[in-house]
Design a protein around this motif. Structure first.
Motif, short mmCIF file in Angstrom:
data_model
loop_
_atom_site.label_atom_id
_atom_site.label_comp_id
_atom_site.label_asym_id
_atom_site.label_seq_id
_atom_site.Cartn_x
_atom_site.Cartn_y
_atom_site.Cartn_z
N PHE A 1 -80.07 22.72 -37.72
CA PHE A 1 -80.73 21.95 -36.52
C PHE A 1 -82.54 22.67 -36.96
O PHE A 1 -82.80 21.87 -37.18
N ILE A 2 -82.39 23.47 -37.67
CA ILE A 2 -83.38 24.59 -37.69
C ILE A 2 -83.91 23.74 -39.26
O ILE A 2 -85.32 23.41 -39.32
N HIS B 1 -85.96 24.25 -25.37
CA HIS B 1 -85.45 24.88 -25.12
C HIS B 1 -84.08 24.95 -25.66
O HIS B 1 -83.33 26.42 -25.02
N LEU B 2 -84.51 25.28 -26.36
CA LEU B 2 -83.46 25.33 -27.57
C LEU B 2 -83.17 26.84 -28.36
O LEU B 2 -82.53 27.45 -29.20
N GLY B 3 -84.50 26.75 -28.18
CA GLY B 3 -85.34 28.75 -28.37
C GLY B 3 -84.69 29.41 -27.28
O GLY B 3 -84.15 29.38 -26.45
N VAL C 1 -92.34 27.88 -32.52
CA VAL C 1 -91.55 27.07 -31.95
C VAL C 1 -90.20 26.83 -32.79
O VAL C 1 -88.82 27.90 -32.78
N LEU C 2 -90.30 27.16 -34.00
CA LEU C 2 -89.36 27.64 -34.79
C LEU C 2 -88.57 28.60 -35.09
O LEU C 2 -87.54 29.20 -35.58
N GLY D 1 -69.97 25.81 -27.56
CA GLY D 1 -70.80 24.50 -26.85
C GLY D 1 -71.86 24.87 -27.51
O GLY D 1 -72.47 23.68 -27.84
N GLN D 2 -72.70 25.40 -27.84
CA GLN D 2 -73.75 25.74 -28.94
C GLN D 2 -73.17 24.21 -30.14
O GLN D 2 -74.47 23.29 -30.04
N ALA D 3 -72.28 24.43 -30.36
CA ALA D 3 -72.15 23.64 -31.47
C ALA D 3 -72.01 21.52 -30.78
O ALA D 3 -72.65 20.92 -31.57
N TYR D 4 -72.15 21.63 -29.61
CA TYR D 4 -72.11 19.81 -28.83
C TYR D 4 -73.98 19.89 -28.71
O TYR D 4 -73.84 18.91 -29.35
N GLU D 5 -74.01 20.75 -28.38
CA GLU D 5 -75.81 21.16 -27.60
C GLU D 5 -76.71 20.79 -29.06
O GLU D 5 -77.56 19.75 -29.38
N LEU D 6 -76.33 21.02 -30.02
CA LEU D 6 -77.12 21.40 -31.36
C LEU D 6 -76.68 20.15 -31.94
O LEU D 6 -77.59 19.47 -32.57
#
Length: 297
Positions: free
Chosen positions: A26-27, A52-54, A99-100, A141-146
């Motif tokens: 994702f990054i 929102h993922l940071g 952001v990064l 669950g982060q893997a799903y969101e990412l």
């Protein structure tokens, strides 16, 4: 032996490999796009997706989850829409570098947890956006969101997430759904099947197991389709009903899927809810009683 707890049974190494790989991909996607480009999500640029993922001074999700697990999973689930609105508004003018950096901080927060925190926290319940489930399942669950937001970034010019990241997203979705079924003492099973294989959870006796399903063999309740399409349907990015009509998604053993429908009532915003709603619509039609009962609000 205690109750099975899904992917937590597989241990940290399995989860770490999937989650940190999803973060790295994702990054890389975020680094490759113009953050000012509008995305397919109404009102959100690539900037809002990434913000929102940071991890920020006013938003440190991993630290909050660890604190909740240490406190025995006390508290109420956060309002994800309100939280996202607050965080994206606060940092809508953040620079690209900021952001990064926030994305990298969140990746590192997960890596530190997986490397340094005591392993007994893995199966401790924590309060997540979908209720009280083991901390390691929330981390996965982060893997799903990412994966889902990686698909969102494609509309901003990013390359699609690779197949292994999509599979990790499906593993996370399967695990969380199984955990919620177990927490509600619903016995059942579901497979998310793709041409390259998939994932199955079995909930029984208040616990649940998760295992990889081989390609080409589907047994029991299942939703079948390409990995990206399953994630799009599960996240509400597409309406799954037309996809079924066009045979891009296939539903197997609708009755078995309907046994899990109470999860949607208890957790209306559950990831994967549209797939469970799909079973109801398949039986009752989009305008039928079941269709109205499980329609996404």
């Amino acid at each position: 032996m205690g109750r099975h707890q899904g992917m937590a049974d597989a241990g940290r190494d399995e989860v770490a490999g999937r989650v940190l790989r999803a973060w790295d991909v994702f990054i890389e996607q975020a680094e490759a796009v113009d953050l000012d480009r509008p995305s397919r999500l109404s009102g959100w640029r690539a900037q809002e997706i990434c913000v929102h993922l940071g991890c920020w001074d006013d938003h440190a999700a991993m630290a909050d989850l660890i604190a909740s697990a240490r406190a025995g999973g006390a508290g109420t689930p956060p309002d994800v829409d309100a939280t996202n609105a607050r965080v994206t508004a606060a940092h809508r003018d953040a620079s690209r570098e900021e952001v990064l950096a926030a994305l990298r901080r969140n990746r590192e927060a997960s890596a530190r947890y997986l490397a340094e925190e005591p392993e007994d926290l893995d199966t401790a319940l924590t309060v997540s956006v979908v209720g009280r489930i083991p901390l390691l399942s929330v981390v996965l669950g982060q893997a799903y969101e990412l994966a889902v937001h990686g698909l969102d970034l494609v509309s901003c010019g990013a390359a699609p997430p690779p197949p292994d990241v999509l599979q990790s997203g499906l593993a996370a979705l399967t695990d969380v759904t199984g955990g919620l079924a177990a927490s509600m003492e619903i016995d059942g099973e579901v497979t998310l099947a793709t041409p390259d294989g998939g994932w199955t959870f079995v909930s029984s006796g208040g616990g649940w197991t998760v295992h990889q399903a081989p390609a080409g063999r589907i047994e029991g309740p299942a939703v079948e389709g390409p990995a990206d399409l399953l994630l799009e349907a599960a996240s509400g990015r597409i309406n799954p009903v037309p996809a079924v009509a066009r045979r891009k998604l296939k539903v197997h053993d609708v009755g078995g899927l309907l046994q899990l429908a109470p999860i949607v009532q208890a957790v209306p915003g559950i990831p994967g809810g549209p797939i469970l709603q799909l079973a109801a619509r398949t039986v009752g039609g989009a305008g039928g009683v079941l269709g109205r009962l499980f329609r996404k609000g």
